[in-house]
Structure formats: C-alpha cells, structure tokens
Design a protein around this motif. Structure first.
Motif, short mmCIF file in Angstrom:
data_model
loop_
_atom_site.label_atom_id
_atom_site.label_comp_id
_atom_site.label_asym_id
_atom_site.label_seq_id
_atom_site.Cartn_x
_atom_site.Cartn_y
_atom_site.Cartn_z
N ASN A 270 -27.70 4.46 -43.09
CA ASN A 270 -27.91 5.59 -43.86
C ASN A 270 -28.57 6.65 -43.15
N PHE A 271 -28.74 7.87 -43.86
CA PHE A 271 -29.42 9.03 -43.11
C PHE A 271 -30.75 8.75 -42.53
N ASP B 56 -26.58 19.72 -45.32
CA ASP B 56 -26.77 18.28 -44.82
C ASP B 56 -27.92 17.87 -45.58
N ILE C 207 -26.75 17.20 -49.11
CA ILE C 207 -26.21 15.69 -49.29
C ILE C 207 -26.92 14.49 -48.89
N GLN C 208 -27.52 14.68 -47.89
CA GLN C 208 -28.43 13.40 -47.49
C GLN C 208 -29.73 12.98 -48.15
N MET C 209 -30.50 14.16 -48.54
CA MET C 209 -31.80 13.94 -49.22
C MET C 209 -31.80 14.29 -50.88
N ALA D 218 -29.39 12.19 -52.94
CA ALA D 218 -29.42 10.73 -52.63
C ALA D 218 -29.81 10.16 -53.84
N ILE E 207 -28.70 17.29 -36.10
CA ILE E 207 -29.93 17.01 -36.55
C ILE E 207 -30.96 17.24 -35.36
N ILE F 225 -25.19 14.17 -36.14
CA ILE F 225 -25.61 12.95 -36.95
C ILE F 225 -24.48 11.94 -36.87
N LYS G 207 -24.95 8.09 -35.82
CA LYS G 207 -24.64 6.94 -36.70
C LYS G 207 -23.69 6.13 -36.09
#
Length: 238
Positions: free
Chosen positions: A91-92, A126, A129-131, A134, A170, A227, A231
């Motif tokens: 995940n992120f 981002d 979406i990611q933080m 979540a 990132i 990112i 990943k």
C-alpha cells in the motif's frame, strides 16, 4: 602490536553562489493618496510573494541563475536493492517506508551515519486518495488527522500535500541535508523606471539573496520518483 587499518578520503574544493528571490509591483501616486493604507497593504503583499517565491525555489528551483537548485531537483530515483519484489500487495505506506529505507541504507562510504528522512510530499490528489480517503475494513479512516490538518506525522516523518508535486510522483527527503543561509536579508526599494515619473507611477521592489545547496555526498538523501514505479519495484511476485 597489530597493523592498524588504513582509511583515506579525497577532498574537492567547491563553492556555492548566492541566489535571489525578488518581486515587484507598481502603484500610482494617486492610488496611495486616495486609499488610506494602500502602500502598507502593498508592502505586506510584496513580502508574502517574496517569501512564497523563496520557498518555492528551495523546493522546486531549477538551479539556473538566479534560481536556487531545489530539493526536488536534487531528487534521485528509488533504488529497490534488497527490497525488490519483497512486499505482497504493497500500500501507500509501504511505498513511503521503502523510500525511507532506501535513503537510510544508501551510503557513500563504510560506517557512514544513516540519513533520516523527515519529509514526504505528494500531489493533493494523491494525498486525498492515499491518506484522507484510506479506511479500514470497518470504514474507519486510517489517518483521521489527514483530513483536518492536511498533513500526517508518522514516526517523525511528515507526509503532506503540495500542489507543485506532479500527480503520481512522491518526494521523500532528509531535509536537514538541504542547506540555506541568508546572504543579504530582505529589503525594499522604491523608485522610478523609464517614464514612470511623468505618469505618476512608482515601483516597489522586494528582494533578498541567499545560499541554497546540498553537499555532493548528501544528494543520496533525496528521492523524487513515480509512485507506480516504486510500487512495482517492491511488489512480490504472485
């Protein structure tokens, strides 16, 4: 009485040139005569624009004089090393921690003190979406403070949105390795240019000069990469 180990190093003299942050605006004599406090408002606005340009330069400057070389410009790509193909369904936060680990374990020489990343920045989209969005399996936010303070601090590392970061990228860094010094402090000058005098116009200029640089060895402490690429690099084979 044993033989001691030999160590050596090389030294290269270098220097950094001062760079500049500056902004200006133009007013008319009539405007400051007719609007009480307008020049004070203009001076305050000019200072804020100067400070914004300076901070943007420190993060995103292209290094072409008189602009500083920003921290993201120093950024290198992520190197997976022993982390390659090691995480199942990352995940992120796995991506963030992989970058932090890469920075900490990348050394220029034996027994070097590890770098400690303290800042992570992503595009606001981002970050949302990611933080912010979540959630766990019960629908609870994983990072409640993200939606309130627009930043999350985990293990001493601040993760925050920054619009100038390209979407999908990132930035992770040990910002203690980015050096700045105030060479000439902020100052304001007022004057006429060209035919301003006969037009009842004058210019207010605010500027400062400063040093901004990263030592050559410390460039390892900055990562700016995709990112998705990170990943893929750490995702274990199914």
């Amino acid at each position: 009485g044993g033989t001691k180990p030999e160590v050596d190093f090389s030294w290269e003299t270098n220097y950094t040139k001062p760079v500049k942050a500056a902004a200006w605006l133009k007013l008319t004599d009539e405007s400051i005569q007719d609007v009480a406090g307008l020049q004070s408002v203009a001076n305050d606005y000019l200072l804020k624009k100067h400070n914004l340009k300076k901070s943007r330069g420190i993060l995103f400057g292209d290094g072409t004089a008189p602009n500083p070389k920003g921290a993201t410009t120093y950024g290198r790509v992520f190197s997976a090393g022993d982390l390659a193909l090691s995480v199942t369904a990352p995940n992120f936060m796995d991506i963030v921690n992989a970058c932090i680990t890469d920075i900490a374990t990348t050394h220029n020489y034996e027994d070097e003190m590890p770098y400690k990343a303290n800042l992570v920045m992503v595009n606001p989209v981002d970050f949302y979406i990611q933080m912010v969005s979540a959630k766990d399996t019960q629908g609870h936010p994983l990072y409640p403070s993200a939606s309130l303070g627009n930043s999350v601090t985990i293990g001493g590392v601040t993760i925050m949105p920054e619009e100038s970061i390209t979407a999908g990228k990132i930035f992770v860094a040990d910002m203690s390795k980015y050096n700045t010094t105030n060479y000439l402090p902020y100052r304001v000058k007022i004057g006429y240019i060209n035919d301003d005098l006969i037009k009842n116009q004058f210019v207010i200029l605010g500027e400062s000069r400063f040093h901004a640089f990263v030592k050559k060895l410390d460039e390892q402490a900055f990562i700016y990469d995709d990112i998705a690429t990170i990943k893929t690099a750490i995702t274990a084979a199914p």
